[in-house]
Motif scaffolding. Structure first.
Motif, mmCIF file in Angstrom:
data_model
loop_
_atom_site.group_PDB
_atom_site.id
_atom_site.type_symbol
_atom_site.label_atom_id
_atom_site.label_comp_id
_atom_site.label_asym_id
_atom_site.label_seq_id
_atom_site.Cartn_x
_atom_site.Cartn_y
_atom_site.Cartn_z
ATOM 1 N N ILE A 38 0.846 -1.205 0.000
ATOM 2 C CA ILE A 38 0.000 0.000 0.000
ATOM 3 C C ILE A 38 0.882 1.256 0.000
ATOM 4 O O ILE A 38 0.679 2.185 -0.779
ATOM 5 N N ILE A 86 -13.195 2.983 -4.772
ATOM 6 C CA ILE A 86 -11.762 3.223 -4.972
ATOM 7 C C ILE A 86 -11.561 4.257 -6.078
ATOM 8 O O ILE A 86 -10.671 5.111 -6.004
ATOM 9 N N LEU A 145 -11.811 -5.682 1.725
ATOM 10 C CA LEU A 145 -11.524 -5.549 0.299
ATOM 11 C C LEU A 145 -12.324 -6.549 -0.534
ATOM 12 O O LEU A 145 -12.459 -7.714 -0.165
ATOM 13 N N SER A 158 -5.653 -10.474 -0.062
ATOM 14 C CA SER A 158 -5.414 -9.036 0.059
ATOM 15 C C SER A 158 -3.995 -8.703 -0.361
ATOM 16 O O SER A 158 -3.747 -7.734 -1.076
ATOM 17 N N VAL A 162 -3.171 -6.149 -3.361
ATOM 18 C CA VAL A 162 -2.467 -4.882 -3.137
ATOM 19 C C VAL A 162 -1.240 -4.783 -4.025
ATOM 20 O O VAL A 162 -0.989 -3.763 -4.672
ATOM 21 N N ILE A 223 -7.555 1.690 -0.284
ATOM 22 C CA ILE A 223 -7.196 0.291 0.009
ATOM 23 C C ILE A 223 -6.857 0.144 1.491
ATOM 24 O O ILE A 223 -7.292 -0.800 2.160
ATOM 25 N N SER A 226 -9.999 0.017 3.766
ATOM 26 C CA SER A 226 -10.758 -1.229 3.688
ATOM 27 C C SER A 226 -9.948 -2.403 4.228
ATOM 28 O O SER A 226 -10.496 -3.341 4.805
ATOM 29 N N TYR A 227 -8.631 -2.346 4.034
ATOM 30 C CA TYR A 227 -7.799 -3.445 4.516
ATOM 31 C C TYR A 227 -7.750 -3.453 6.045
ATOM 32 O O TYR A 227 -7.900 -4.498 6.687
#
Lengths: 327, 293
Positions: A38, A86, A145, A158, A162, A223, A226-227
């Motif tokens: 990220i 997003i 996600l 995830s 990512v 991201i 939500s992660y």
């Protein structure tokens, strides 16, 4: 940095990420690896702005926050899915980038650093004060996600998602860097008056690079929210911006693999010694000073140093040498 | 109306701190074209060093204040010598990053030594929070100390830059480095002295405000930006501009906190800074510079 090196860098990163994903069964390590991905997205964008175009930003935590909160609020208060939010984050962060880019047109160097820092702190204070946005309480229970209804809450899913986004951002930036635009941005970094004289539309490019960099940070922010599943204002303070800056400076200004390397190192490093927080942060300050004195081109310069084909002595001096003495 | 004047008095007290920080920005900027991000952390450090001299070493207050200013200046000298000077040749960005590094180093380093919590600091005279009434406006006795010390510091600066050979040399070096070199002035030494001077002023600001806002705490970065905002609003190329700007910023901050909401204290000043940078980056009292692109 030649295109071949950048492509090799991407291959190396994909290989390393895949190998780590395949062999590590440690959920915690994979999670840290996901955060590294990220932050890599932010670092690639900041590097484009700082390393390629020479425009400093100490406000990237704000773009990151704008992305995180846009997506979070849409996810929590509307039925829109992450696949949509997003993009919403990218757009809203981009609009902020456009505005700051416009302000940045009139500022350079230290002034720009201060202005972007002030912008970052304004966003931080407003998040803290405005009830609807955060109000000091934050948001919890953000849906995890997912793309097109495909659930990515599994820790490995995830992780790969990512890094796939990071790889796309990497490729996008790479193609941009080795195009007319990339050369124009470098010209602006070296001397914007000369670039203007050569027919580079400096103002338009500066605004666009700020916008693009903000979009990257906004996507990463969406991201991130939500992660993690929750957001709170104080995870977007000025030190976050400085941390992004450190990633770029540590890895190597102007190098895309360098930005990723910096992001990975600075995400894993703190995990080694949580108990040593104060010592670590103090050494960050020292590290920054030592870096710009002894290794101003970052860690990737070490690789270049080993790969030098011709003897060091006859290489031309770095073009950054020699500050302008007169006002 | 009493509220209004009450806020002005409070704003001028806080503004005096920003004025000293802004003058530091002005001095360093004139000599090196560097904006010193660590300026706010040097303010906080000044308060902490004074507290140490006062309580741990047991010196009398006046000596502790002077000692904190001198130690602050020495730290400024070391900062210039080991963090800034080696980066000039690596370009402007390197220098910016070095000052950010110094800011982090000073903030977390002082956290290692003194801890993260703010500490009470004794007032310079009288009882804590003692006020005098002037036309229904309450003024802290400590505020009077702040105003007084600001004026003394400015007079000392005026004397230093106007009457002493060292001060004139620094000014000469900042007007025109090459001409200064030709007449035998060491530009490097001028830069070092500028950093030391600004660091001393920052330390003084830190000691002055400590009895009101406590010593230590994570307030370095906001102080630096507000001092910078003052310098930009007033004009960073003039001492008077930086002082006036700092006082204006202090009053704006007090108004935002008093009339709107205490949470808007910071964003109001930062927005003022952005506005000033956009509309008139040379400042109200500054010399207009012409630049394109």
């Amino acid at each position: 940095m030649p295109k071949k090196t950048n492509l090799l860098g991407l291959v190396a990163i994909i290989a390393a990420v895949t190998a780590f994903g395949l062999y590590s069964q440690d959920i915690y390590l994979i999670q840290v690896g996901t955060y590294a991905g990220i932050y890599s997205i932010v670092a690639i964008g900041l590097n484009l702005l700082l390393g390629t175009a020479g425009q400093i930003s100490l406000g990237h935590s704000a773009f990151f926050a704008v992305g995180a909160y846009t997506s979070t609020i849409l996810l929590l208060y509307t039925p829109l899915p992450f696949t949509f939010t997003i993009f919403a984050s990218a757009i809203v962060a981009g609009v902020f980038g456009l505005i700051i880019g416009y302000i940045a047109l009139r500022l350079k160097g230290h002034y720009l650093a201060m202005a972007t820092l002030a912008f970052g702190l304004i966003v931080y204070s407003l998040l803290r004060e405005i009830q609807f946005l955060d109000g000091g309480a934050g948001h919890v229970g953000i849906p995890s996600l997912s793309v097109f209804g495909w659930d990515l809450s599994d820790y490995k899913a995830s992780y790969y998602f990512v890094w796939a986004i990071a790889a796309v951002v990497y490729l996008l930036t790479l193609s941009l860097l080795h195009s007319r635009v990339g050369r124009a941005l470098k010209a602006i970094r070296e001397d914007d008056i000369a670039a203007n004289a050569m027919g580079v539309p400096v103002a338009s490019y500066k605004i666009r690079v700020f916008t693009l960099s903000a979009i990257y940070a906004g996507v990463a922010g969406a991201i991130y929210a939500s992660y993690l599943g929750s957001v709170i204002f104080n995870s977007f303070d000025a030190f976050v911006s400085v941390n992004f800056l450190m990633m770029v400076v540590l890895g190597g200004l102007g190098s895309i693999p360098g930005a990723v390397l910096g992001a990975v190192i600075l995400t894993f490093l703190p995990e080694l010694g949580r108990a040593w927080e104060d010592y670590r942060l103090t050494s960050y300050g020292l590290l920054l000073i030592l870096l710009v004195i002894f290794l101003p081109k970052g860690l990737v310069d070490l690789f270049a140093w080993f790969n030098r084909a011709e003897p060091r002595s006859i290489r031309p001096k770095p073009d950054t040498a020699g500050r302008v003495v007169e006002n | 109306m009493a509220d209004f004047f009450q806020f002005v008095v409070a704003g001028l007290t806080q503004g005096s701190i920003y004025a000293l920080v802004g003058v530091g920005f002005h001095i360093i900027y004139s000599a090196t074209k560097v904006i010193n991000f660590a300026q706010g952390d040097q303010v906080v450090l000044g308060g902490l060093i004074a507290l140490m001299l006062l309580q741990t070493v047991g010196l009398p207050l006046a000596i502790a204040i002077i000692g904190a200013v001198l130690i602050g200046a020495v730290i400024g000298l070391a900062y210039e010598r080991f963090a800034l000077r080696p980066t000039y040749k690596n370009g402007e960005l390197a220098t910016i990053v070095a000052t950010i590094g110094a800011s982090i180093l000073l903030f977390h380093g002082s956290g290692l030594i003194w801890g993260r919590t703010s500490k009470p600091f004794p007032v310079f005279s009288g009882q804590p929070n003692e006020v005098i009434n002037l036309f229904n406006v309450k003024i802290l006795v400590q505020s009077l100390w702040v105003y007084g010390l600001l004026i003394i510091a400015l007079l000392a600066l005026y004397y230093f830059f106007g009457k002493t050979i060292e001060g004139q040399a620094i000014r000469a070096a900042s007007y025109n480095e090459i001409a200064a070199k030709l007449v035998g002035i060491s530009v490097e030494r001028s830069r070092a002295y500028s950093l030391a001077l600004a660091a001393g002023l920052a330390a003084l600001a830190g000691v002055m405000m400590a009895p009101i806002t406590l010593a230590g705490g994570a307030i370095g970065v906001p102080i630096a930006i507000k001092g910078f905002a003052g310098a930009i609003v007033g004009g960073i190329d003039k001492t008077g501009g930086a002082v006036a700007g700092g006082l204006i910023v202090g009053v704006v901050e007090a108004f935002a906190a008093g009339f709107l909401s205490s949470g808007l204290r910071d964003p109001a000043v930062f927005a003022l800074l952005l506005l000033a940078l956009l509309v008139r980056p040379d400042g109200i009292f500054g010399t207009k510079t012409i630049s394109k692109v």
